[in-house]
Every structure is written in structure tokens, then in C-alpha cells.
Design a protein around this motif. Structure first.
Motif, short mmCIF file in Angstrom:
data_model
loop_
_atom_site.label_atom_id
_atom_site.label_comp_id
_atom_site.label_asym_id
_atom_site.label_seq_id
_atom_site.Cartn_x
_atom_site.Cartn_y
_atom_site.Cartn_z
N CYS B 40 0.84 -1.19 0.00
CA CYS B 40 0.00 0.00 0.00
C CYS B 40 0.87 1.25 0.00
O CYS B 40 1.75 1.41 0.85
N ARG B 42 0.03 4.01 0.82
CA ARG B 42 -0.36 4.90 1.91
C ARG B 42 0.19 4.43 3.26
O ARG B 42 0.86 5.17 3.96
N CYS B 43 -0.12 3.21 3.65
CA CYS B 43 0.30 2.77 4.98
C CYS B 43 1.47 1.80 4.91
O CYS B 43 1.99 1.39 5.94
N CYS B 59 -7.01 -1.21 0.32
CA CYS B 59 -6.04 -1.67 1.32
C CYS B 59 -6.81 -2.13 2.58
O CYS B 59 -7.56 -1.34 3.17
N GLN B 61 -5.77 -2.60 5.40
CA GLN B 61 -5.24 -1.97 6.60
C GLN B 61 -5.77 -0.55 6.81
O GLN B 61 -6.28 -0.21 7.86
N CYS B 62 -5.64 0.28 5.78
CA CYS B 62 -5.96 1.71 5.97
C CYS B 62 -7.16 2.19 5.14
O CYS B 62 -7.52 3.36 5.19
ZN LIG Z 1 -2.93 0.98 3.30
#
Ligand SMILES: [Zn+2]
Lengths: 286, 295
Positions: B40, B42-43, B59, B61-62
């Protein structure tokens, strides 16, 4: 018409003595009353608007303002408007529509301001809204590019029935510097970009973007602002005469088609799966 | 603008969960073999590609809603088999004779299987007929040139003539620099088509996806009757780096995100990808003309 390169013209429009809207407005219009504010957030000094008389005809004037010295430039943010500037312009344009006054836009900006607050207040939305609303504004709109016509910040005041450019003015998708930076990763190639971009009045006439070229004094408008103002004035007289005799429906259709026809593409064979739509009016006459 | 986007996403997304100094952030390009794992942007969490795909490329996760192709978008949005493409064979010329633009396009057409950065056509969502516009960031970051402008304009004109709603999934780096001023004019052209569709009293829903920026934000993307955004995507007008250069300081990570736009009042709602089709279907139903459609 002088034979200068785009780059040489750039030097002319960046000349310190280049007349701005602040110089031209008193030379071209009588009884200009400035109107302030967008009624939503504030008053942006990068865009000046008001009501005036042009040879006896009431008009609404909307102008992007560049300063002639540091103090003026600080006030008008070097001619780079915030969203409230575009919203003020739209408010005044709507007022012009209500009172059946033609709108004269004087375009002169490197671009809409790029900043945190401009984003927070919706720079993109403000420009988009102007483009859409001007497209159907039921009164004649004439736009004149005085110097730099930079990107969406210029287009927000250039959705019009006729676009005129001063002889040395430019109209670009992005500043030459930005162009070089994005495409060649080298902003120092600004001058080269300038010549590649097809930004001069003549080139833009070929691309069906510019409708009229207004002559400047020899060597540039700064050499004789009064003469240049007279040329602008003559142009406005003619443009108003052409547009005021048209019916509003015809005018709006013509405005739509002025932009509708810009674009260069081809359709490969077997493209009959398309929507089959082409502009519904006679596009050859705009 | 274009140049910015890649770095923007990287900077913003990497910035969030990391307090490492700048130097260390820079060389975090994934070394993971493509096609096995999704990292990802982003994270930075790593997910098996299979799981990521199953999560429709969000994602886990985020909740960053990553970029998907126009074909993938159609697949998860419209009724199976209902899409009829318009203007499939339209390709761009080189209006300002920009060096190698033709060659670049030719190569991209072969690589992406697209003729330019947008697909348009007629389709159905839960039986409701719509005109759909989907931009594809794999093609020159979905910048708007002649073809993108013309296809979108024609699609909206078709919708106006046939009294259909328009759903536009926007994604764009902005203007197509290689087409110069002609690219800028596409903003006016597309917005003009929206103006007429609007005057005809018809519904236009814009769905902003990653990234919606520049000249597309400053034209038809911002003109929807209803504006939806996917979570965590980039939406803005000016390039982040341009702004950082102006103010000489770093911007917060969530600057120009969907959430930032919602907070500032420029987006009506943020909708997750898995609920998008359902939400659009409901909105279409609520806007359905009373006396049945005029076809
Ligand atoms: Zn993410």
C-alpha cells in the motif's frame, strides 16, 4: 503584425511598463463604478469588477488585475485570484444578465492562485462553476487577453462569444515554466517551452481558440498605452455590434459551438459503435 | 501537475505512519516482485495480491481505495453485459506537433489496450439505463486531451438528447500538456455539455476517484448534482508541490484528500467501493422521473 517569436513576446508582456487593466479601464470606459465582494467570503483584489459605460452602452467589466508596483501587487496577489475572485466575477456576470448588459472580461493572469486556502475554499469548484455558468449566460460576453492568459485561471473569465488577444499576449494551458518542469523535468527550459507550446495569438487563431488579434503599439503596448487602448476600444465597438444584433438563443448556441469544435482526433474505421452525435448546429459558422 | 501526482501519493501516504527522517523515506520503492504482493502506497502494509484483489483493491489496513482500470470499474459498477461502448475507435492527433507525442500514444495503446484515457457508453445499473464515463489513470495519468474531452462531451450530449442520467468516475492528473491550449479548451467543452444536461433537468453524479486533480477538478468533475468520493483518494486543484513551494512548508498528510474535500464542503459523501453500486442505484431510483422515462 510583427514577426516575433513566442519567447520575444513573453519578454514584452513581462515588461515592467506593460499596461494593465488598471491603466486600460479609465482609458476605455466612462463612469466605471467598482463593485466589491462575492457575498460569500470576501473581496479578492486580483479580480476587479463593476459597471461602466462604453460609448453610451452600459456594460459590466470584469478584469484580472496585475499590479504596477510592489504595493499594488501585494494587494492584488500578483494577479492570481482566489476562489472568491471567481465567485465575485460570476456574481457580477449574473447581474449583467439580469440587467441585459454585455460583459467585457479583461484577462491577465499567470494562473489561479495555488495555496492552502485556495484549495480549502474550492479553487477547482469556483473555476468549474464559472466555466459552466458563463457557457449559458444570456447576455453577450467578450473576453480580451491583455498579457498572460494562464490556464484555468484565465479560462474562468474566457468562456465567451468572442476571444480577442492583444498582439503579444499569450494563452497557455500552464505557464511555460510549469510546462518545462512537467514535460522535461527542467524548469530552466522555460524559453524553449514557450516556443513549443503554441501560445501566440496567431497560433491560437489557427487552433480556433482566438477570434481577433488586437494590434499593440510598435514594440509593445508599453510604448503607447493610449494607442493600444484605442485599438482595444475599436475592437470592443465592433464586437458589441456583432453580438448585440444576435438573438440570445443564437448567441448561446454559437458560444457552445465555439468551444465544441476545438480538439483534434481521428476515428479509425469501424467506429460506427459510437454515439453518432456531432454538434447539432452548423459548426462552420461560429 | 502530472509530475506531482506520483510523488504526492508517495509522500502523503508514506508520511502518515512513519516518523522516519526524510532521507529514509525516499528509497522505499517496492522491491517486491510484482503480481504477488500489494504494498500500500499509503500505509506501506503488505498484502497478498489475491487478498487485495478480493478486497476490490482496497487496502485492508488503511482503507485506501487504490486505482483500478476502467474495465475493472465497469465490472463492479454496471449490470453484467449491459455496457455498450461509444467511440471506441477514437484516437488523438497531435494538435501542437509535440515531439514524439504520436509515438508515445501508439506505445500506450499497445500497452494498455485503451485508445485513450476514458471509456464512455450506455449501461444499466440495477436495470436503470445510464450514460457512464470512466477515466483510466493507466493512460497518461488520465490527463484530458482532445479524445477525453470529445468522448465525454459526446456521451453527455447523448444523455441530454435521450434524457438519461450521467455517472462519471473521474480520475485525472489534469490537462494533457502535450496538447497545449487544445487541452485547456476541453474543460470548457465538457463543462458546456454538463450545462446543457443540467438545464434539461437531468441527473449527473460525479464520483471522484484517485486522483482527481487539475483541469478535471476545475471542470466537469466539480459540477455534479451529487459529488461522491472514494475514501482516502487525492482530490485537488493545484499540485501539492507547487503549493509547498509557495508557502515553503510541508502540508499535512490529509491535505487534498477526499476527507479534506468533504470537510470543506466540496464533496457530498464518501462511499466505499463495495457499497458504490448500491448507493448509485438508490440515488438513481430517488431521481427517477415520475411518468416513466421518455426513451
Ligand atoms: Zn494501506
Amino acid at each position: 503584425m510583427s514577426e516575433l517569436t513566442a519567447c520575444e513576446r513573453l519578454d514584452i508582456i513581462r515588461h515592467k511598463g506593460r499596461p494593465t487593466a488598471l491603466d486600460y479601464i479609465p482609458m476605455i470606459f466612462d463612469e466605471f463604478f467598482e463593485m466589491h465582494g462575492d457575498r460569500l467570503y470576501g473581496d479578492d483584489h486580483a479580480i476587479m469588477g463593476g459597471v461602466a459605460s462604453f460609448k453610451g452602452i452600459p456594460v459590466t467589466v470584469i478584469a484580472e488585475v496585475k499590479g504596477r508596483n510592489l504595493a499594488e501587487n501585494q494587494k492584488c496577489n500578483f494577479g492570481m485570484p482566489h476562489p472568491e475572485g471567481y465567485r465575485k466575477a460570476l456574481r457580477l456576470a449574473k447581474q449583467a444578465e439580469k440587467f441585459h448588459r454585455p460583459v467585457i472580461c479583461l484577462v491577465d493572469t499567470a494562473g489561479a492562485f495555488c495555496g492552502v486556502e485556495a484549495e480549502q475554499r474550492g479553487q477547482g469548484e469556483a473555476i468549474a462553476r464559472n466555466i459552466m455558468e458563463f457557457m449559458t449566460l444570456r447576455t453577450p460576453v467578450i473576453s480580451i487577453i491583455l498579457g498572460e492568459g494562464g490556464s484555468g485561471g484565465a479560462l474562468a473569465l474566457a468562456v465567451c462569444d468572442e476571444l480577442a488577444m492583444l498582439e503579444n499576449a499569450s494563452y497557455t494551458v500552464i505557464s511555460p515554466r510549469g510546462f518545462a518542469s512537467i514535460l522535461w523535468k527542467d524548469s530552466s527550459r522555460e524559453r524553449e517551452a514557450c516556443n513549443v507550446m503554441k501560445s501566440t495569438a496567431e497560433e491560437l487563431t489557427r487552433l480556433k481558440v482566438c477570434d481577433y488579434i488586437i494590434a499593440e503599439a510598435d514594440g509593445g503596448a508599453h510604448n503607447d498605452p493610449q494607442l493600444t487602448a484605442e485599438n482595444i476600444s475599436d475592437y470592443i465597438s465592433g464586437a458589441l455590434e456583432r453580438k448585440l444584433q444576435k438573438g440570445l438563443d443564437e448567441l448561446i448556441k454559437g458560444r457552445y459551438n465555439k468551444f465544441r469544435v476545438v480538439g483534434e482526433f481521428e476515428e479509425l474505421p469501424h467506429s460506427d459503435n459510437g454515439s453518432g452525435l456531432v454538434p447539432d448546429e452548423d459548426v462552420s459558422e461560429v | 501537475m502530472l509530475e506531482d501526482l506520483f510523488s504526492v501519493v508517495k509522500v502523503r501516504f508514506n508520511g502518515e505512519k512513519s516518523d522516519k527522517p526524510d532521507g529514509e523515506k525516499k528509497d522505499n520503492k517496492t522491491d517486491i516482485p510484482k503480481g504477488l504482493l500489494f504494498k500500500c502506497p499509503r500505509c506501506r502494509c503488505v498484502t497478498f495480491e489475491e487478498e487485495f484483489e478480493k478486497n476490490i483493491k482496497v487496502c485492508p489496513q488503511c482503507n485506501y481505495h487504490s486505482r483500478i482500470t476502467a474495465r475493472e470499474r465497469l465490472e463492479i459498477t454496471v449490470d453484467k453485459g449491459s455496457f455498450e461502448e461509444f467511440d471506441r475507435d477514437m484516437i488523438s492527433k497531435n494538435p501542437i506537433d509535440f515531439p514524439d507525442y504520436d509515438k508515445k500514444q501508439q506505445a500506450l495503446r499497445e500497452k494498455t489496450g485503451l485508445n485513450d484515457a476514458v471509456l464512455t457508453g450506455k449501461a444499466k445499473i440495477r436495470g436503470e439505463e445510464i450514460i457512464i464515463i470512466v477515466m483510466d489513470s493507466n493512460y497518461m495519468m488520465a490527463s484530458m486531451g482532445s479524445v477525453v474531452g470529445e468522448k465525454i462531451t459526446r456521451a453527455i450530449e447523448y444523455a441530454t438528447a435521450n434524457r438519461l442520467p450521467v455517472i462519471a468516475f473521474t480520475a485525472s492528473g489534469g490537462a494533457r500538456m502535450q496538447e497545449g491550449i487544445v487541452s485547456l479548451m476541453q474543460m470548457a467543452k465538457t463543462s458546456g455539455a454538463v450545462a446543457r444536461h443540467n438545464e434539461a433537468g437531468l441527473l449527473y453524479i460525479a464520483v471522484m476517484t484517485d486522483p482527481t486533480t487539475g483541469g478535471v477538478t476545475a471542470s466537469f468533475a466539480s459540477l455534479g448534482d451529487i459529488i461522491i468520493a472514494e475514501p482516502k483518494v487525492l482530490i485537488g486543484f493545484a499540485g501539492r508541490r507547487v503549493i509547498e513551494g509557495t508557502i515553503r512548508q510541508k502540508l499535512p498528510d490529509d491535505f487534498q484528500s477526499a476527507e479534506f474535500m468533504l470537510e470543506n464542503g466540496f464533496v457530498d459523501m464518501i462511499v466505499e467501493r463495495k457499497k458504490m453500486r448500491r448507493v448509485i442505484a438508490h440515488l438513481l431510483k430517488l431521481h427517477k422521473p415520475k411518468e416513466g422515462t421518455t426513451e
